[in-house]
Design a protein around this motif. Structure first.
Motif, mmCIF file in Angstrom:
data_model
loop_
_atom_site.group_PDB
_atom_site.id
_atom_site.type_symbol
_atom_site.label_atom_id
_atom_site.label_comp_id
_atom_site.label_asym_id
_atom_site.label_seq_id
_atom_site.Cartn_x
_atom_site.Cartn_y
_atom_site.Cartn_z
ATOM 1 N N LYS A 1 47.827 19.821 42.135
ATOM 2 C CA LYS A 1 47.942 21.285 42.057
ATOM 3 C C LYS A 1 46.652 21.949 42.523
ATOM 4 O O LYS A 1 46.673 22.949 43.259
ATOM 5 N N SER B 1 46.123 32.475 45.290
ATOM 6 C CA SER B 1 47.036 31.329 45.337
ATOM 7 C C SER B 1 48.280 31.637 44.502
ATOM 8 O O SER B 1 48.347 32.696 43.870
ATOM 9 N N TYR C 1 46.388 21.905 46.405
ATOM 10 C CA TYR C 1 47.274 22.865 47.068
ATOM 11 C C TYR C 1 46.739 24.290 46.920
ATOM 12 O O TYR C 1 46.736 25.062 47.885
ATOM 13 N N ASN C 2 46.259 24.636 45.728
ATOM 14 C CA ASN C 2 45.721 25.983 45.540
ATOM 15 C C ASN C 2 44.468 26.214 46.379
ATOM 16 O O ASN C 2 44.275 27.294 46.944
ATOM 17 N N TYR D 1 54.860 25.419 44.860
ATOM 18 C CA TYR D 1 53.526 25.507 45.440
ATOM 19 C C TYR D 1 53.476 24.808 46.802
ATOM 20 O O TYR D 1 52.852 25.308 47.744
ATOM 21 N N GLU E 1 39.938 33.121 44.005
ATOM 22 C CA GLU E 1 41.019 32.503 44.775
ATOM 23 C C GLU E 1 42.171 33.482 44.936
ATOM 24 O O GLU E 1 42.300 34.449 44.186
ATOM 25 N N TYR F 1 52.559 26.298 50.522
ATOM 26 C CA TYR F 1 51.591 25.590 51.371
ATOM 27 C C TYR F 1 52.181 25.287 52.741
ATOM 28 O O TYR F 1 51.561 25.552 53.777
ATOM 29 N N SER G 1 44.305 28.993 49.241
ATOM 30 C CA SER G 1 43.280 30.034 49.128
ATOM 31 C C SER G 1 42.390 30.065 50.362
ATOM 32 O O SER G 1 42.051 31.147 50.877
ATOM 33 N N ASP H 1 48.874 30.723 41.733
ATOM 34 C CA ASP H 1 48.462 30.923 40.342
ATOM 35 C C ASP H 1 48.307 32.400 40.009
ATOM 36 O O ASP H 1 48.530 32.808 38.870
ATOM 37 N N ASP I 1 55.910 30.606 42.436
ATOM 38 C CA ASP I 1 54.591 30.855 41.860
ATOM 39 C C ASP I 1 54.516 30.368 40.409
ATOM 40 O O ASP I 1 55.444 29.740 39.898
ATOM 41 N N LYS I 2 53.417 30.726 39.758
ATOM 42 C CA LYS I 2 53.129 30.277 38.390
ATOM 43 C C LYS I 2 54.139 30.781 37.364
ATOM 44 O O LYS I 2 54.235 30.237 36.264
#
Length: 242
Positions: free
Chosen positions: A46, A195, A49-50, A227, A193, A231, A54, A197, A211-212
């Motif tokens: 995770k 992302s 990927y974030n 996620y 960031e 990406y 970002s 998240d 998303d989150k």
């Protein structure tokens, strides 16, 4: 560039010094949290990927005239960045009404907001990130009126660029939060960031969440697929490192 001493460890990222006093390494961990960190899980890759998402977003913003702290991505989960003195404000841009906005105000879920709502929250776990207004910000000594205006302008510029970026790959940018800091010269620069998240992202055709929010709703098994989908859509094949 190697990380040295730990400066700060947050819920999902750690910041380290480097050999250069003006640069830091931001390590994106695989932690996933919700509810002020009350609920916590670890999800494989995770952080990587974030970090890559970002980095790509920051590069696009730089190309469009938005100054960021991003410098390089030495490893998939590590960002080399300019050292900033962070401003303890989360600037939230809302393009579509949902979440806390419809829980707290008489606005129908899914309402398109034109112009977008600009919301500022105090980034402080002890006080549970309460909403701010200009008077409170100035009373707390967090920022001047001029700086508040700069934060608002920059966040709206970011929104315009990102809305187009995501629209081009079939994603609706519902809302997102950004953080800013001051560099060694006192310039206000985008940091932290951007992302899944910190964004609400919906598929343009199905309106499925990417998303989150999936984690907040207990759909843990769907989080990483979402996620990875983000990406794959925004990172070109020749820039993929995972």
């Amino acid at each position: 560039m190697n990380k040295k001493e730990l400066i700060n460890s947050g819920k999902v990222k750690s910041v380290f010094t480097t050999d250069n006093d003006d640069e830091v390494i931001i390590e994106f961990r695989d932690d996933m949290t919700a509810g002020d960190g009350v609920r916590k899980e670890v999800m494989s890759n995770k952080g990587s990927y974030n970090a890559v998402i970002s980095s790509k977003i920051f590069k696009v913003l730089e190309e469009n005239g938005v100054q960021t702290q991003f410098l390089d991505l030495p490893k998939p989960n590590m960002m080399l960045a300019k050292k900033l003195e962070m401003i303890p404000i989360e600037v939230i841009i809302r393009n579509i009404a949902t979440g806390s906005l419809v829980r707290n105000y008489p606005i129908e879920d899914g309402t398109k907001l034109n112009p977008p709502i600009v919301q500022m929250d105090y980034k402080n776990d002890e006080y549970h990130d309460p909403m701010l207004n200009d008077s409170i910000i100035k009373a707390l000594g967090i920022a001047t009126q001029e700086e508040i205006d700069i934060l608002t302008q920059k966040a709206l510029e970011i929104n315009e660029v990102l809305s187009g970026l995501f629209a081009d790959v079939g994603i609706i940018l519902v809302d997102f939060k950004v953080e800013f800091g001051k560099d060694k010269d006192g310039n206000i620069v985008l940091g932290d960031e951007i992302s899944p998240d910190g964004c609400r992202l919906w598929d343009s055709e199905t309106l499925e969440m990417l998303d989150k929010e999936l984690f907040r709703k207990g759909k843990d098994s769907e989080v990483m697929d979402a996620y990875i989908e983000v990406y794959n859509r925004i990172v070109p094949d020749d820039e993929k490192v995972i």
